[in-house]
Design a protein around this motif. Sequence first.
Motif, short mmCIF file in Angstrom:
data_model
loop_
_atom_site.label_atom_id
_atom_site.label_comp_id
_atom_site.label_asym_id
_atom_site.label_seq_id
_atom_site.Cartn_x
_atom_site.Cartn_y
_atom_site.Cartn_z
N ASN A 65 3.37 1.54 -13.19
CA ASN A 65 4.09 0.32 -12.83
C ASN A 65 5.31 0.56 -11.94
OD1 ASN A 65 4.91 -2.37 -12.82
ND2 ASN A 65 5.97 -2.23 -14.79
N ALA A 86 6.55 -1.00 -9.53
CA ALA A 86 7.37 -2.19 -9.27
C ALA A 86 8.39 -2.42 -10.37
CB ALA A 86 6.47 -3.42 -9.12
N ILE A 117 11.03 -0.61 -4.24
CA ILE A 117 10.06 0.46 -4.46
C ILE A 117 8.70 -0.03 -4.01
CG2 ILE A 117 8.95 1.92 -6.18
CD1 ILE A 117 11.52 1.43 -7.83
N LEU A 118 8.07 0.74 -3.16
CA LEU A 118 6.76 0.37 -2.63
C LEU A 118 5.75 1.39 -3.12
CD1 LEU A 118 9.14 -0.12 -0.34
CD2 LEU A 118 7.22 -0.89 1.00
N ALA A 119 4.72 0.90 -3.80
CA ALA A 119 3.69 1.82 -4.28
C ALA A 119 2.80 2.23 -3.12
CB ALA A 119 2.88 1.15 -5.37
N ASP A 120 2.79 1.42 -2.10
CA ASP A 120 1.95 1.67 -0.94
C ASP A 120 2.82 1.43 0.29
OD1 ASP A 120 0.12 0.89 1.30
OD2 ASP A 120 -1.40 1.22 -0.23
N MET A 135 2.21 0.36 3.13
CA MET A 135 1.76 -0.75 3.99
C MET A 135 1.65 -0.31 5.44
SD MET A 135 3.42 -4.09 2.29
CE MET A 135 5.08 -3.54 2.01
N LEU A 190 8.26 -10.26 -0.71
CA LEU A 190 7.35 -9.17 -1.07
C LEU A 190 7.57 -8.64 -2.47
CD1 LEU A 190 7.63 -7.60 2.40
CD2 LEU A 190 5.45 -8.16 1.34
#
Lengths: 281, 281
Positions: free
Chosen positions: B17, B19, B56-59, B61, B151
């Motif tokens: 998790n 995010a 925090i970006l898990a990907d 993009m 986002l």
Amino acid sequence: MLVSVVLQLQPDRPLRNPAGLGRAAHACFLGLVSRFDPALAQSLHRSEITPFALSILADPMSTRRGRLKNPPNSVWLRLTSLDERLSALLQKLEPKRIDTLRLLHAKCKVVSIISDSKTYTWARKSTFSEISNNGLVRARKGESYTGFRFLSLTSFSMAKSRLSMPLPWPRLVFQSLVRRWNAFSRITWRIDWPEFDRGVSIAEHRLQTCRLDLGRFSELGFVGECWYVIDRDVSIGLRHAIHALAEFAFFSGVGKKTTMGMGFVLPLTSGPLEAVFHGQG
Amino acid sequence: MLVSVVLQLQPDRPLRNPAGLGRAAHACFLGLVSRFDPALAQSLHRSEITPFALSILADPMSTRRGRLKNPPNSVWLRLTSLDERLSALLQKLEPKRIDTLRLLHAKCKVVSIISDSKTYTWARKSTFSEISNNGLVRARKGESYTGFRFLSLTSFSMAKSRLSMPLPWPRLVFQSLVRRWNAFSRITWRIDWPEFDRGVSIAEHRLQTCRLDLGRFSELGFVGECWYVIDRDVSIGLRHAIHALAEFAFFSGVGKKTTMGMGFVLPLTSGPLEAVFHGQG
């Protein structure tokens, strides 16, 4: 008496874009009233706060007892009234007394008129007192949530502005409801708006704007679902008003152009379901 | 100087998790600043209006030049600064000077630091003057729309209320932006809020609330996209402010808890696309 009846219409030719027939349905409705009570039709035409709302349903949707029969090209015209005289008229309507109605270029046969809530979710009758009492029961139980499903395009006029607001901001929604309730009921609400602003927010929503083609012009609005939360400190008086007004929305609709099919809402009382956020990417 | 840099982190164990790591990332960020400038870290900790935001970006993009490499379990920590001293510090960061960062129980290797907008959409530097000038250009062109993609979970604190508001009401969004801009820039905006209320509305949106699990507690907010429309009568001064503030949101974020990953937005400038309503079915 608050009344909601649904007329099942069978047009003699297919109606394209039934959701965009709001203006035609408005004219059709005033014509219908005029046949039985010309003076009432005149006063409806002139009224600043209108005691009726209408909506057009291309599909009758689910009913309490399964689905209604929906032959191809059927259109369902839902009419609600907030006024004694108009409510009495709506309750006396019978298919054979009306026979046909004109919607734009189509001649529509009135197949049936549903006024019984046991047959259909959208038909019902009630009174301001009954709804006020229901609101008081919910307020005393300490219920903190109330919601709406916005089934047709909804938008709000804003004070001193040319622009409309396609967002179910709590104060816009409940000001619209109070205005209509107080115009037609002997019970009146006096809302402490600063208390409302502090004590009412949004718990959950899923919303989207759309544009509706109405022929000569188009309207912008939103559809979706929105739940409101009442803070625990809010007075019983304000809670009472909020729950009663939410139920009243079934008959009055919310926001602008409810007499042309906009602002058609289903009040929701069972609690919201929450989506969980797992990150943006 | 306004700065946005993105740190690519490689944790020594999978992070569940991502995010929900806002609080941990906040602590991690203050720890990082403290290594290089303890006095600045102290002042950030105490500041009422914080001159930074993080997400925090898990990907990672999409980027301007295709996709960045995203090895399994990578986490991308985006840091923005609205303050000269902090911006200077962020610009000097190098992976080998940091080596590792701690995020909850994970030791994260800093693989790379992206500060070049040509490499990655989320990295950029600018100044208040540049953004103000861009806003003036857009205002003079008569541009009437500005939008945001929300986002990460976004919500607003409300005056004198315990409740938060998970809805991008125009005044809440732009008050949040003005407050931060005026706290850190020599150029200040004086907004005529009654003019704003009359002249700014929503043109289009698609929004949804979600709840984010943050460990000991959870937060409610919305994600989605929202476009604002400026009425043609609005003064050039207010148009200028609106366009500049919208661009500034790239660095500042909007609403509450932007220092813990909330309110992360992408300003949008190309026009909205409208959905068409075909009836409620």
